[in-house]
Design a protein around this motif. Structure first.
Motif, PDB file in Angstrom:
ATOM      1  N   SER A  98       1.006  -1.182  -0.119  1.00 27.65           N
ATOM      2  CA  SER A  98       0.112   0.051   0.079  1.00 27.65           C
ATOM      3  C   SER A  98       0.849   1.264   0.118  1.00 27.65           C
ATOM      4  CB  SER A  98      -0.989  -0.129   1.278  1.00 27.65           C
ATOM      5  OG  SER A  98      -1.603   1.277   1.390  1.00 27.65           O
ATOM      6  N   GLN A  99       0.378   2.398  -0.641  1.00 30.57           N
ATOM      7  CA  GLN A  99       1.087   3.450  -0.538  1.00 30.57           C
ATOM      8  C   GLN A  99       0.938   4.207   0.705  1.00 30.57           C
ATOM      9  OE1 GLN A  99       3.294   4.785  -3.177  1.00 30.57           O
ATOM     10  NE2 GLN A  99       3.325   2.751  -3.702  1.00 30.57           N
ATOM     11  N   ASN A 100      -0.296   4.057   1.177  1.00 33.84           N
ATOM     12  CA  ASN A 100      -0.519   4.958   2.233  1.00 33.84           C
ATOM     13  C   ASN A 100      -1.530   3.898   3.347  1.00 33.84           C
ATOM     14  OD1 ASN A 100       0.251   7.477   1.539  1.00 33.84           O
ATOM     15  ND2 ASN A 100      -1.103   7.284   0.020  1.00 33.84           N
ATOM     16  N   GLN A 101      -0.996   3.757   4.518  1.00 28.66           N
ATOM     17  CA  GLN A 101      -1.642   2.909   5.405  1.00 28.66           C
ATOM     18  C   GLN A 101      -1.522   3.517   6.856  1.00 28.66           C
ATOM     19  OE1 GLN A 101       0.435  -0.604   4.354  1.00 28.66           O
ATOM     20  NE2 GLN A 101       1.099  -0.961   6.471  1.00 28.66           N
ATOM     21  N   ALA A 102      -2.510   3.027   7.754  1.00 33.36           N
ATOM     22  CA  ALA A 102      -2.453   3.370   9.079  1.00 33.36           C
ATOM     23  C   ALA A 102      -2.905   2.207   9.985  1.00 33.36           C
ATOM     24  CB  ALA A 102      -3.041   4.646   9.577  1.00 33.36           C
ATOM     25  N   GLY A 103      -2.068   1.715  10.971  1.00 31.97           N
ATOM     26  CA  GLY A 103      -2.733   0.739  11.951  1.00 31.97           C
ATOM     27  C   GLY A 103      -1.496   0.231  12.909  1.00 31.97           C
ATOM     28  N   PHE A 104      -1.491  -0.795  13.030  1.00 30.95           N
ATOM     29  CA  PHE A 104      -0.314  -1.497  14.116  1.00 30.95           C
ATOM     30  C   PHE A 104       0.059  -2.745  13.667  1.00 30.95           C
ATOM     31  CE2 PHE A 104      -4.261  -3.653  15.550  1.00 30.95           C
ATOM     32  CZ  PHE A 104      -3.715  -4.979  15.746  1.00 30.95           C
ATOM     33  N   SER A 105       1.353  -3.047  14.404  1.00 31.21           N
ATOM     34  CA  SER A 105       1.933  -4.401  14.042  1.00 31.21           C
ATOM     35  C   SER A 105       2.362  -4.827  15.341  1.00 31.21           C
ATOM     36  CB  SER A 105       2.864  -4.280  13.273  1.00 31.21           C
ATOM     37  OG  SER A 105       4.207  -3.707  13.652  1.00 31.21           O
ATOM     38  N   LEU A 106       2.152  -6.191  15.487  1.00 29.25           N
ATOM     39  CA  LEU A 106       2.419  -7.164  16.673  1.00 29.25           C
ATOM     40  C   LEU A 106       3.551  -8.174  16.022  1.00 29.25           C
ATOM     41  CD1 LEU A 106       2.248  -8.307  19.512  1.00 29.25           C
ATOM     42  CD2 LEU A 106       0.387  -9.509  18.720  1.00 29.25           C
ATOM     43  N   SER A 107       4.631  -8.037  16.784  1.00 31.22           N
ATOM     44  CA  SER A 107       5.864  -9.036  16.441  1.00 31.22           C
ATOM     45  C   SER A 107       6.003  -9.833  17.624  1.00 31.22           C
ATOM     46  CB  SER A 107       6.986  -8.195  15.891  1.00 31.22           C
ATOM     47  OG  SER A 107       7.645  -7.478  16.723  1.00 31.22           O
ATOM     48  N   ALA A 108       6.749 -11.067  17.446  1.00 29.13           N
ATOM     49  CA  ALA A 108       7.149 -11.803  18.597  1.00 29.13           C
ATOM     50  C   ALA A 108       8.513 -12.508  18.186  1.00 29.13           C
ATOM     51  CB  ALA A 108       6.073 -12.933  18.671  1.00 29.13           C
ATOM     52  N   LEU A 109       9.441 -12.465  19.030  1.00 30.03           N
ATOM     53  CA  LEU A 109      10.835 -13.050  18.838  1.00 30.03           C
ATOM     54  C   LEU A 109      11.076 -13.971  19.892  1.00 30.03           C
ATOM     55  CD1 LEU A 109      12.376  -9.954  17.409  1.00 30.03           C
ATOM     56  CD2 LEU A 109      12.235 -11.972  16.228  1.00 30.03           C
ATOM     57  N   PRO A 110      12.026 -14.873  19.883  1.00 29.63           N
ATOM     58  CA  PRO A 110      12.396 -15.828  20.862  1.00 29.63           C
ATOM     59  C   PRO A 110      13.395 -14.708  21.840  1.00 29.63           C
ATOM     60  CG  PRO A 110      12.963 -17.086  18.849  1.00 29.63           C
ATOM     61  CD  PRO A 110      12.276 -15.438  18.704  1.00 29.63           C
ATOM     62  N   ALA A 111      13.370 -14.651  23.141  1.00 31.16           N
ATOM     63  CA  ALA A 111      14.132 -14.021  23.865  1.00 31.16           C
ATOM     64  C   ALA A 111      15.711 -14.007  23.647  1.00 31.16           C
ATOM     65  CB  ALA A 111      13.713 -14.230  25.455  1.00 31.16           C
ATOM     66  N   GLY A 112      16.258 -15.417  23.673  1.00 31.16           N
ATOM     67  CA  GLY A 112      17.443 -15.890  23.084  1.00 31.16           C
ATOM     68  C   GLY A 112      17.820 -15.206  21.770  1.00 31.16           C
ATOM     69  N   LYS A 113      17.213 -14.842  21.285  1.00 34.66           N
ATOM     70  CA  LYS A 113      17.574 -14.145  19.794  1.00 34.66           C
ATOM     71  C   LYS A 113      17.674 -12.696  19.905  1.00 34.66           C
ATOM     72  CE  LYS A 113      16.677 -14.800  14.893  1.00 34.66           C
ATOM     73  NZ  LYS A 113      15.850 -15.564  14.131  1.00 34.66           N
ATOM     74  N   LEU A 114      17.264 -12.235  21.091  1.00 35.56           N
ATOM     75  CA  LEU A 114      17.388 -10.730  21.312  1.00 35.56           C
ATOM     76  C   LEU A 114      18.560 -10.752  22.209  1.00 35.56           C
ATOM     77  CD1 LEU A 114      13.759  -9.618  21.334  1.00 35.56           C
ATOM     78  CD2 LEU A 114      15.438  -8.933  19.683  1.00 35.56           C
ATOM     79  N   GLY A 115      18.970 -11.782  22.826  1.00 37.41           N
ATOM     80  CA  GLY A 115      20.053 -11.615  23.655  1.00 37.41           C
ATOM     81  C   GLY A 115      19.650 -11.303  25.285  1.00 37.41           C
ATOM     82  N   ALA A 116      18.160 -11.557  25.441  1.00 35.22           N
ATOM     83  CA  ALA A 116      17.580 -11.315  26.666  1.00 35.22           C
ATOM     84  C   ALA A 116      17.685 -12.677  27.600  1.00 35.22           C
ATOM     85  CB  ALA A 116      15.930 -10.914  26.458  1.00 35.22           C
ATOM     86  N   LYS A 117      18.229 -12.269  28.863  1.00 37.79           N
ATOM     87  CA  LYS A 117      18.130 -13.433  29.876  1.00 37.79           C
ATOM     88  C   LYS A 117      16.616 -13.595  30.267  1.00 37.79           C
ATOM     89  CE  LYS A 117      22.623 -13.406  29.439  1.00 37.79           C
ATOM     90  NZ  LYS A 117      23.275 -14.359  28.578  1.00 37.79           N
ATOM     91  N   THR A 118      16.002 -14.885  30.414  1.00 35.12           N
ATOM     92  CA  THR A 118      15.081 -15.307  30.956  1.00 35.12           C
ATOM     93  C   THR A 118      15.104 -16.566  31.570  1.00 35.12           C
ATOM     94  OG1 THR A 118      14.266 -16.277  28.956  1.00 35.12           O
ATOM     95  CG2 THR A 118      13.753 -13.940  29.074  1.00 35.12           C
ATOM     96  N   LYS A 119      14.135 -16.820  32.528  1.00 33.31           N
ATOM     97  CA  LYS A 119      14.179 -18.266  33.063  1.00 33.31           C
ATOM     98  C   LYS A 119      13.772 -19.169  32.217  1.00 33.31           C
ATOM     99  CE  LYS A 119      13.293 -16.146  37.809  1.00 33.31           C
ATOM    100  NZ  LYS A 119      12.394 -15.966  38.764  1.00 33.31           N
ATOM    101  N   ASP A 120      13.019 -18.780  31.492  1.00 32.66           N
ATOM    102  CA  ASP A 120      12.293 -19.957  30.438  1.00 32.66           C
ATOM    103  C   ASP A 120      13.200 -19.855  29.264  1.00 32.66           C
ATOM    104  OD1 ASP A 120      11.108 -21.555  28.835  1.00 32.66           O
ATOM    105  OD2 ASP A 120       9.106 -20.256  28.716  1.00 32.66           O
ATOM    106  N   LYS A 121      14.064 -21.142  28.889  1.00 36.37           N
ATOM    107  CA  LYS A 121      14.797 -20.856  27.640  1.00 36.37           C
ATOM    108  C   LYS A 121      14.203 -20.506  26.244  1.00 36.37           C
ATOM    109  CE  LYS A 121      15.228 -25.715  27.002  1.00 36.37           C
ATOM    110  NZ  LYS A 121      15.232 -26.306  25.738  1.00 36.37           N
ATOM    111  N   ASN A 122      12.610 -20.899  26.469  1.00 40.09           N
ATOM    112  CA  ASN A 122      11.673 -20.723  25.036  1.00 40.09           C
ATOM    113  C   ASN A 122      11.016 -19.492  25.223  1.00 40.09           C
ATOM    114  OD1 ASN A 122      12.532 -23.310  24.309  1.00 40.09           O
ATOM    115  ND2 ASN A 122      11.171 -24.441  25.647  1.00 40.09           N
ATOM    116  N   ALA A 123      11.175 -18.535  26.138  1.00 34.25           N
ATOM    117  CA  ALA A 123      10.483 -17.346  26.315  1.00 34.25           C
ATOM    118  C   ALA A 123      10.334 -16.454  24.938  1.00 34.25           C
ATOM    119  CB  ALA A 123      10.990 -16.574  27.291  1.00 34.25           C
ATOM    120  N   VAL A 124       9.186 -15.972  24.653  1.00 32.59           N
ATOM    121  CA  VAL A 124       9.025 -15.226  23.455  1.00 32.59           C
ATOM    122  C   VAL A 124       8.465 -13.905  23.886  1.00 32.59           C
ATOM    123  CG1 VAL A 124       7.668 -14.789  21.434  1.00 32.59           C
ATOM    124  CG2 VAL A 124       8.283 -17.243  22.106  1.00 32.59           C
ATOM    125  N   LEU A 125       9.177 -12.841  23.681  1.00 31.87           N
ATOM    126  CA  LEU A 125       9.116 -11.338  23.723  1.00 31.87           C
ATOM    127  C   LEU A 125       8.124 -10.868  22.630  1.00 31.87           C
ATOM    128  CD1 LEU A 125      12.528 -10.308  24.875  1.00 31.87           C
ATOM    129  CD2 LEU A 125      10.527 -11.361  26.332  1.00 31.87           C
TER     130      LEU A 125
END
Length: 178
Positions: A73-100
């Motif tokens: 689209s040339q013009n649009q307005a809205g939102f996006s929702l993304s989800a990434l494994p915490a480990g891929k972002l370098g985030a330390k979490t108790k759950d190794k499968n955590a998704v941010l």
């Protein structure tokens, strides 16, 4: 003698389970009423697919009706929702499968993406409510307790939902004239 069944009450909106494999996308384009309207519903991340190239995400936006499916689209307005494994972002979490989860305002002007800072979201098993209110000149987008007004002037607005590299469940999705 013919009899008719009583009219069934309309459900609270549509349910759309947008489920795509890694490195693929899916889109759903819904018609919008003439004049001001509002899009409402909930969305949640059900699963993400592993990808080295693409971020698992979904977008919901009001856009100009495209000439062909999949066209940007040339013009649009809205939102996006993304989800990434915490480990891929370098985030330390108790759950190794955590998704941010992160949200962002999805804005395009003249074919160019307008940059907005993403905002992190608290983990939830519930759907996140959203609304996009269009008055013919702008969209007031509400998602995850945040609000943004985005200028948008299109001749033939439609509601475009895209998901990629994961499963995103939309529930109670409605488009109502105002």
């Amino acid at each position: 003698m013919m009899t008719s069944a009583p009219a069934m009450a309309a459900p609270n909106g549509i349910t759309y389970d947008c489920d795509t494999a890694a490195d693929h996308f899916s889109e759903l384009v819904l018609p919008a009423p003439k004049g001001p309207f509002i899009v409402r519903g909930q969305v949640k991340v059900n699963a993400i697919a592993a990808s080295e190239e693409y971020v698992p995400l979904t977008r919901l936006a009001i856009v100009e009706a495209a000439e062909k499916s999949g066209a940007s689209s040339q013009n649009q307005a809205g939102f996006s929702l993304s989800a990434l494994p915490a480990g891929k972002l370098g985030a330390k979490t108790k759950d190794k499968n955590a998704v941010l989860h992160f949200a962002n305002w999805d804005e395009r002007k003249g074919g160019r993406e307008v940059s907005h800072d993403p905002f992190p979201l608290a983990d939830t098993q519930d759907g996140r409510p959203f609304s996009l209110a269009y008055d013919g000149k702008s969209v007031v987008a509400q998602f995850a307790g945040q609000q943004q007004t985005i200028a948008l002037d299109v001749d033939v607005p439609v509601v475009r939902l895209i998901c990629s590299t994961g499963e995103f469940l939309y529930t109670n999705l409605t488009i109502d004239a105002q």
